[in-house]
Design an enzyme around this catalytic site. Structure first.
Site, PDB file in Angstrom:
ATOM      1  N   SER A  18     -73.304  50.538  29.887  1.00 17.38           N
ATOM      2  CA  SER A  18     -74.235  50.508  28.392  1.00 17.38           C
ATOM      3  C   SER A  18     -75.368  50.162  28.043  1.00 17.38           C
ATOM      4  O   SER A  18     -76.056  51.021  27.143  1.00 17.38           O
ATOM      5  CB  SER A  18     -72.902  51.230  27.372  1.00 17.38           C
ATOM      6  OG  SER A  18     -71.857  51.292  27.707  1.00 17.38           O
ATOM      7  N   HIS A  73     -65.190  60.403  19.884  1.00 10.85           N
ATOM      8  CA  HIS A  73     -66.098  60.008  18.446  1.00 10.85           C
ATOM      9  C   HIS A  73     -66.083  61.214  17.058  1.00 10.85           C
ATOM     10  O   HIS A  73     -66.998  60.836  15.640  1.00 10.85           O
ATOM     11  CB  HIS A  73     -67.524  59.259  18.559  1.00 10.85           C
ATOM     12  CG  HIS A  73     -66.817  58.050  19.794  1.00 10.85           C
ATOM     13  ND1 HIS A  73     -67.245  58.339  20.812  1.00 10.85           N
ATOM     14  CD2 HIS A  73     -67.143  56.685  19.166  1.00 10.85           C
ATOM     15  CE1 HIS A  73     -67.272  56.830  21.824  1.00 10.85           C
ATOM     16  NE2 HIS A  73     -66.893  56.204  20.161  1.00 10.85           N
ATOM     17  N   CYS A 101     -71.143  55.883  22.373  1.00 11.73           N
ATOM     18  CA  CYS A 101     -70.133  57.173  22.877  1.00 11.73           C
ATOM     19  C   CYS A 101     -70.980  57.377  24.690  1.00 11.73           C
ATOM     20  O   CYS A 101     -72.118  57.898  24.232  1.00 11.73           O
ATOM     21  CB  CYS A 101     -70.264  58.215  21.739  1.00 11.73           C
ATOM     22  SG  CYS A 101     -69.467  60.094  22.235  1.00 11.73           S
TER      23      CYS A 101
END
Lengths: 366, 636
Positions: free
Chosen positions: B325, B370, B383
């Site tokens: 991420s 989310h 996310c």
């Protein structure tokens, strides 16, 4: 004995000359290498592989080698180009090819044999003496590898390889008027070569030759110390293992390129004369074999290889005794190491092949 | 026809015979030249050369230069040349060598190898020269021999300079080490310059800057007698010591990084964004470079080599990891700057993403989703669905092109080893896949590329460079480990200027502020994945956590950290820079099998940033913006 050697395609006299020098080499190396036996074992292994290659090549007939010549020559040229594009750099020159990281070799070694083969084959196909168009092609055959090796840069090797090609042309009977014009042209080119071809370090070597004292710590050191070693040997020498120049390590490269100075110091003029006689014997035997070779190709090949061998001797001794510039070149059959020993022995194998593969006529018939 | 052929052969034979005789004449002439030269030297000039030989007293001895010292950025010594004591015996002063050696063996340990080396060297040296028997003696051994020396004539203790790394494994992967020169290495250097040098840089800075560190050899002319004993030292050309190198590494910060990683395997790279100075270059675990200087013994080497933690691996330079991420802020910026999305773009996250006409579920790390997600939330809460969709919209090739500007998939060109050895990492493109995998690009691969999984691989150094580039608002500065080269002879100090590799063309400044603002919220808002870092800090940090999968999880399986072997657990990643308004440090941290980035990697970065910034804030070197100024651009 003689008959047996002949059947093994070996020449007794040539073999005798080579073996004598090899044994002498061991004796000198023991002294020059600081009386270590490691170095003798290593040299012994190299010589054995050299003899093996010689034996193998002697088994092929000159006709067979002749048929393979264009391939070997082309391969040599390709490898020389590869050296320039993919070669390994070492000490400011690009002379080595790395074979899959396994070992390194110098393609110019192949050319030492491939060039005389090629020129001999080319000139022997037509009537001798060669005419001008033939000579021009021969000059190209010599010039291409010459230029490729000079690019590496390796001036010494390129000149010697050029010489081996030239010897073929000479033995093929090039007319004296061409030869003389060529020589004049060559001399006229010298100043150009000085400015455009020679690298600085090569110029230094030539200048050092003229006045070695000008640079007593670096380039001149070799020459000065070698001259002292040879001169102080006198007529009979200081005796084996007693050369102060070599034993006290004044003399650089004493077991490789400058081994001649060790012989001069320890065995004196007498020793050197015997050594020169041995070299003359080998060269003369080679030329004799060439003269009685079966066909023109064999004659040109064997003759050129013999003369090239002698030129190696001359250049090394000339360099060590201070009449030629220092070019890194070993004394044939005596100096320690180098891949050159294998090439040298391969050359002798070819000469022996010329002598032992004659059929139909014996030389007495002529 | 046949007749003429035969005639030709005959004349050719005759021609060759004539030429062979001429050749022999030529050979004889050359031989006469040589012989006259030899007679001239050996008979005519014999007296001169005999005298010269007797008086040949000047011998040249090569003097090895002192290797340059390597310092950290504060002048702390990282590599130096130190005297090392060896015990030498001069054979001509000893009656019974074997007895003398046995006697010494009673005082200090002498093993078989020492003995065989001694006798090997002895054969090559004259009897009046000292020959080493024991190398690397400890102070205690030196003392013990010194006490007994009066009854050991011919035995001396000699000091030589040997490379020493006082900090041991500290920063070893940046510094590297020297070792004994191999024959192959000797072929690649100027041999006359290495005449009396025994060591050469093998790795790291020691190797990369070998040409500067080594210096040039000196020559000492000595007068010796006819047996070779040195009588007097004559003129000499002094050896030129090698250059001293001042590294960009901050030893204190480096140590904090190494300690923060502790027993974990991983890497930390910290860069000063403005200059490209690498402040921290840590790869854990390390090893002691001193062991390699004089040849490491097989047992220790095998232990290093077979250890599961791979201490010899330079993870910071060679380790290739999926960025996970941490790549998301860069992807978000790509979307904005290439005009694929607008600043108010939003989507809804149900916990998974599906390509049209495909049943495969690309899952978000948060099982139940989310809900509605905008750009800020996508970074703050990381996310995945937002980025599956975004990557699909950007498409793989434009994404690849823009990411390249941050250095993804490109060698950094850091001054460590030769750059050709540096891995370039990998950011895939359709052309790459066609070329290397001989396959077309599949749409699903674009999705996982968007969350830093799939083919993408980065080195910790690359990740730090990308982070610094973000901190620099698009200026990619080449990372460097040496910033000053010092010539101790002339006292001249040569500063190395930072090199700007490329500058990203900024379309809209607000895009950058928006992404960086979101990265700041990762730390400074209650739902941020690295909120733990915001305790008691007067400055602001922008960062992003990441987790990289080590093993694949099946479609309907759930990743459960407690059930997975440590070596199969996810890698934890974290990138950060601070202060946000005027970044002074950019950090990338990778903790192998460390689980979630926020939990294990972020605290390491936090400690480094604090240690770097706090002293500078307290001394006033860094001015922090007042509260009001901070409010303006960032809080939306």
């Amino acid at each position: 004995m003689n008959e047996l050697l002949h059947r093994l395609h070996l020449d007794a006299l040539l073999l005798f000359g080579i073996m004598t020098l090899c044994l002498f080499s061991m004796l000198v190396l023991y002294s020059a290498g600081g009386q270590e036996t490691d170095i003798l074992v290593k040299q012994g292994i190299r010589l054995l592989s050299g003899f093996f290659v010689m034996f193998m090549l002697a088994q092929f007939s000159p006709q067979f080698m002749r048929s393979w010549t264009p391939w070997v020559y082309s391969l040599g040229i390709i490898l020389l180009i590869l050296v320039l594009t993919h070669g390994v750099q070492a000490k400011g020159a690009q002379r080595w090819l790395d074979v899959f990281g396994l070992f390194r070799f110098q393609p110019s070694e192949i050319m030492k044999l491939a060039l005389p083969l090629m020129v001999a084959r080319f000139l022997s196909e037509y009537e001798l003496p060669p005419r001008i168009p033939r000579l021009i092609v021969a000059a190209i055959l010599i010039g291409v590898p010459f230029a490729l090796i000079i690019k590496q840069p390796d001036l010494g090797t390129s000149l010697l390889i050029g010489a081996s090609g030239f010897f073929v042309v000479f033995l093929a009977g090039i007319r004296w008027k061409y030869l003389i014009s060529l020589t004049i042209a060559g001399v006229a080119m010298l100043p150009l070569a000085w400015y455009f071809l020679l690298h600085d370090y090569q110029k230094t070597r030539v200048l050092t030759l003229l006045n070695p004292e000008s640079d007593p710590l670096n380039a001149g050191w070799h020459t000065i110390q070698a001259k002292i070693a040879i001169g102080s040997g006198g007529t009979y020498g200081k005796g084996w293992l007693n050369g102060t120049q070599s034993q006290l390590e004044f003399l650089p490269e004493r077991h490789t390129d400058f081994i001649f100075a060790v012989i001069g110091e320890e065995f004196g003029l007498m020793g050197l004369l015997i050594l020169l006689a041995a070299y003359l014997f080998i060269t003369a035997r080679g030329l004799y074999i060439a003269t009685y070779g079966q066909d023109t190709f064999s004659r040109l090949l064997a003759g050129s290889l013999s003369l090239t061998f002698f030129i190696y001797v001359f250049v090394n001794i000339g360099m060590v005794s201070g009449i030629l510039p220092v070019v890194g070149l070993p004394l044939p059959l005596i100096s320690y190491g180098g891949t050159s020993i294998v090439t040298l022995m391969a050359g002798f194998g070819m000469i022996m092949s010329v002598q032992t593969h004659k059929k139909l006529f014996r030389h007495e018939d002529f | 026809m046949l007749r003429t052929r035969i005639k030709d052969y005959r004349s050719e034979n005759r021609l060759f015979a004539v030429r062979a005789i001429q050749a022999i004449a030529f050979v004889l002439i050359l031989l006469i030249i040589l012989i006259s030269r030899l007679v001239f030297l050996q008979v005519y000039e014999y007296d001169t050369y005999a005298t010269l030989s007797k008086e040949n007293r000047v011998k040249l001895v090569a003097v090895a230069p002192t290797r340059g010292i390597i310092f950290d950025r504060n002048g702390k010594v990282l590599a130096e040349s130190q005297p090392s004591y060896s015990l030498e015996i001069t054979p001509e002063r000893v009656k019974d060598l074997e007895a003398a050696i046995n006697e010494i063996a009673q005082i200090i340990p002498i093993d078989k190898l020492d003995r065989s080396r001694f006798y090997k060297i002895k054969k090559r040296r004259p009897a009046f020269e000292g020959i080493p028997l024991r190398l690397n003696m400890t102070d205690e051994e030196v003392a013990r021999v010194a006490v007994e020396q009066h009854r050991l004539p011919g035995v001396d203790i000699v000091a030589r300079l040997v490379r020493h790394y006082p900090q041991k494994e500290h920063a070893v992967h940046a510094i590297g080490y020297v070792g004994r020169i191999s024959e192959q290495e000797l072929e690649t250097v100027d041999q006359s310059n290495y005449r009396s040098t025994n060591h050469i840089g093998k790795l790291g800075i020691e190797k990369h800057y070998e040409h500067l560190l080594h210096g040039s050899v000196g020559v000492q002319q000595v007068e010796i007698n006819a047996r070779g004993r040195i009588l007097k030292k004559l003129e000499s050309v002094a050896a030129q010591p090698g250059r001293n190198l001042h590294m960009t590494i901050d030893s204190n910060l480096q140590r904090i990084a190494e300690e923060a990683l502790g027993e974990e395997n991983g890497a930390v790279v910290a860069i000063e964004p403005e200059t490209g100075d690498v402040l921290v270059f840590a790869s854990q675990p390390g090893y002691d470079p001193n062991l390699f200087v004089n040849g490491i013994d097989h047992k220790t080497y095998n232990a290093y080599n077979t250890s599961e933690n791979k201490p010899l691996n330079n993870r910071a330079l060679y380790g290739r990891y999926p960025p996970g991420s941490t790549i998301k802020p860069f992807v978000a910026l790509t979307g904005l700057e290439t005009n694929v999305i607008q600043h108010d773009h939003n989507t809804s996250c149900p916990g998974y993403f599906r390509l049209p006409g495909d049943t495969h579920k690309y899952r978000c790390w948060k099982q139940h989703g989310h809900g509605p997600v905008d750009l800020n939330k996508s970074i703050v809460q990381s996310c995945d669905v937002f980025y599956y969709e975004l990557a699909r919209m950007i498409k793989i090739d434009p994404l690849h092109d823009y990411m390249k500007l941050f250095g993804f998939g490109v060698k950094t060109g850091v001054d460590l080893l030769e750059t050709r050895h540096e891995p370039s990492g990998l950011f895939p493109s359709s052309a790459w896949k066609r070329r290397v995998k001989k396959q077309p690009w599949y749409p699903g691969e674009t999705l996982i590329t968007g969350i830093g999984q799939g083919f993408t691989l980065v080195t910790p150094l690359q990740l730090a460079v990308a982070t610094a580039t973000m901190a620099n608002r698009g200026k990619l500065i080449k990372p460097r480990l040496v910033r000053e080269i010092e010539n101790i002879r002339s006292g001249e100090k040569q500063q190395i200027a930072p090199i700007l590799v490329n500058k990203i063309n900024i379309v809209e400044n607000d895009h950058w502020l928006q992404v960086i603002g979101a990265m700041k919220d990762v730390i400074h808002t209650p739902r941020g994945t690295a909120r733990r870092l915001n305790k008691d800090i007067p400055y602001t940090i922008a960062g992003k956590t990441g987790t990289a999968q080590v093993i694949g999880i099946k479609q309907n399986e759930k990743y459960d950290e407690s059930k997975v072997l440590k070596k199969h657990q996810d890698h934890a990643l974290f990138i950060a820079f601070a202060p946000v308004e005027n970044p002074k440090i950019a950090v990338a941290v990778i903790v192998e099998n460390g689980g979630h980035g926020g939990a294990t990697a972020a605290p390491v970065a936090g400690k480094i940033i604090r240690s770097w910034l706090m002293p500078k804030i307290e001394s006033g070197e860094i001015q922090l913006p007042t509260e009001e100024v901070e409010e303006e651009p960032d809080n939306e």
